[in-house]
Design a protein around this motif. Sequence first.
Motif, short mmCIF file in Angstrom:
data_model
loop_
_atom_site.label_atom_id
_atom_site.label_comp_id
_atom_site.label_asym_id
_atom_site.label_seq_id
_atom_site.Cartn_x
_atom_site.Cartn_y
_atom_site.Cartn_z
N ARG A 171 0.83 -1.20 0.00
CA ARG A 171 0.00 0.00 0.00
C ARG A 171 0.87 1.26 0.00
NH1 ARG A 171 -5.28 -0.12 0.74
NH2 ARG A 171 -6.26 -2.17 1.01
N ALA A 172 1.95 1.22 0.78
CA ALA A 172 2.85 2.37 0.80
C ALA A 172 3.50 2.57 -0.56
CB ALA A 172 3.90 2.18 1.88
N LEU A 173 3.90 1.48 -1.18
CA LEU A 173 4.55 1.56 -2.48
C LEU A 173 3.62 2.15 -3.53
CD1 LEU A 173 6.98 0.85 -4.29
CD2 LEU A 173 5.97 -1.41 -4.58
N LEU A 174 2.34 1.77 -3.46
CA LEU A 174 1.37 2.23 -4.44
C LEU A 174 0.72 3.56 -4.05
CD1 LEU A 174 -0.41 -1.17 -5.26
CD2 LEU A 174 1.35 0.02 -6.59
N GLY A 175 1.09 4.10 -2.88
CA GLY A 175 0.48 5.35 -2.43
C GLY A 175 -0.98 5.18 -2.10
N ALA A 176 -1.36 3.98 -1.63
CA ALA A 176 -2.76 3.67 -1.34
C ALA A 176 -3.04 3.84 0.15
CB ALA A 176 -3.08 2.24 -1.76
N GLY A 177 -4.11 4.57 0.48
CA GLY A 177 -4.52 4.73 1.86
C GLY A 177 -5.14 3.46 2.39
N PRO A 178 -5.46 3.42 3.69
CA PRO A 178 -6.00 2.20 4.30
C PRO A 178 -7.34 1.76 3.73
CG PRO A 178 -6.14 4.07 5.82
CD PRO A 178 -5.29 4.51 4.68
N ASP A 179 -8.08 2.69 3.15
CA ASP A 179 -9.40 2.35 2.60
C ASP A 179 -9.39 2.24 1.07
OD1 ASP A 179 -10.53 2.38 5.18
OD2 ASP A 179 -10.78 4.56 5.07
N THR A 180 -8.22 2.44 0.46
CA THR A 180 -8.14 2.36 -1.00
C THR A 180 -8.14 0.90 -1.44
OG1 THR A 180 -6.84 4.39 -1.08
CG2 THR A 180 -6.79 2.98 -3.04
N PRO A 181 -9.04 0.51 -2.36
CA PRO A 181 -9.05 -0.88 -2.82
C PRO A 181 -7.75 -1.24 -3.55
CG PRO A 181 -11.11 0.22 -3.39
CD PRO A 181 -10.16 1.30 -2.92
N VAL A 182 -7.16 -2.36 -3.15
CA VAL A 182 -5.99 -2.92 -3.84
C VAL A 182 -6.31 -4.39 -4.11
CG1 VAL A 182 -3.53 -3.44 -3.74
CG2 VAL A 182 -4.40 -1.36 -2.64
N ARG A 183 -6.26 -4.77 -5.34
CA ARG A 183 -6.56 -6.15 -5.70
C ARG A 183 -5.28 -6.96 -5.87
NH1 ARG A 183 -11.49 -5.37 -10.13
NH2 ARG A 183 -12.93 -4.33 -8.68
N HIS A 184 -5.39 -8.25 -5.56
CA HIS A 184 -4.27 -9.18 -5.70
C HIS A 184 -4.64 -10.24 -6.72
CE1 HIS A 184 -1.62 -12.55 -3.73
NE2 HIS A 184 -1.06 -12.05 -4.82
N ARG A 185 -3.77 -10.41 -7.69
CA ARG A 185 -3.97 -11.42 -8.74
C ARG A 185 -2.74 -12.32 -8.78
NH1 ARG A 185 -4.50 -11.32 -15.01
NH2 ARG A 185 -6.58 -12.15 -15.40
N ARG A 186 -2.89 -13.57 -8.36
CA ARG A 186 -1.80 -14.56 -8.46
C ARG A 186 -2.07 -15.41 -9.70
NH1 ARG A 186 1.54 -18.34 -5.57
NH2 ARG A 186 2.23 -16.62 -4.24
N VAL A 187 -1.09 -15.49 -10.59
CA VAL A 187 -1.28 -16.24 -11.83
C VAL A 187 -0.05 -17.08 -12.14
CG1 VAL A 187 -2.82 -14.50 -12.82
CG2 VAL A 187 -0.36 -14.41 -13.32
#
Length: 223
Positions: free
Chosen positions: A96-112
């Motif tokens: 989240r820190a790397l992407l500049g995303a706050g605690p409520d910002t949606p971040v999706r994870h895709r493992r492929v």
Amino acid sequence: MFPPGFPSGLPFLVPLMLAACLMVPAHALEAHWPDTASARQQAQELVEALNADLLSHPSATATLERWCATRGISDPSKVVAERVYEREGAAPPEVRALLGAGPDTPVRHRRVRLVCGPTVLSEADNFYLPEKLTPDMNQVLDTTDTPFGKVVRPLDFRRKTLDSTVLWMPADETGFKPTPGAALPLPAFVLSHRAVLTLPDGTPFSALIERYTAGILGPPPSR
């Protein structure tokens, strides 16, 4: 630009990579590479060549498709993404820190697993910000096996490699003695990358961990 104080070491990657290394991917080369000095040298040169190719292009998917065609790994040389849903989860705070995303910002994870024909070429974790993508891009990522790089290509993204590690250097192994007829022992993973994808203005929208399998070697050299 990258958020102030973003974690250059990315400690979240270490447990992810250790966990991944416990999984032996379901790749299989059609014929064994012989355990000879020349085969070891060629294998090492291929790993180093792919590493250089990946570092010089923004899309790992496009690079792998060209590589598949050149190495004769599969025809057609189309790369698809097989989802590994059971290993997807919440983004660690470091991501989240790397992407500049706050605690409520949606971040999706895709493992492929990126697959070309029957061969698994890599396993990848991708944490991304859906708000930076178009609704159509998000729908394709959620409902199809299209690789991430192909889906977001219209964004004209840039790739910043944070770390590139060659995990296997068979030509440099000490104590090697060629054994007639023996097969070259292949590890699960031969190369790893950590990278961030950014928009043209430098805004990060995806954090990647990529592990490339021995399947990238392709057919063995002629005996």
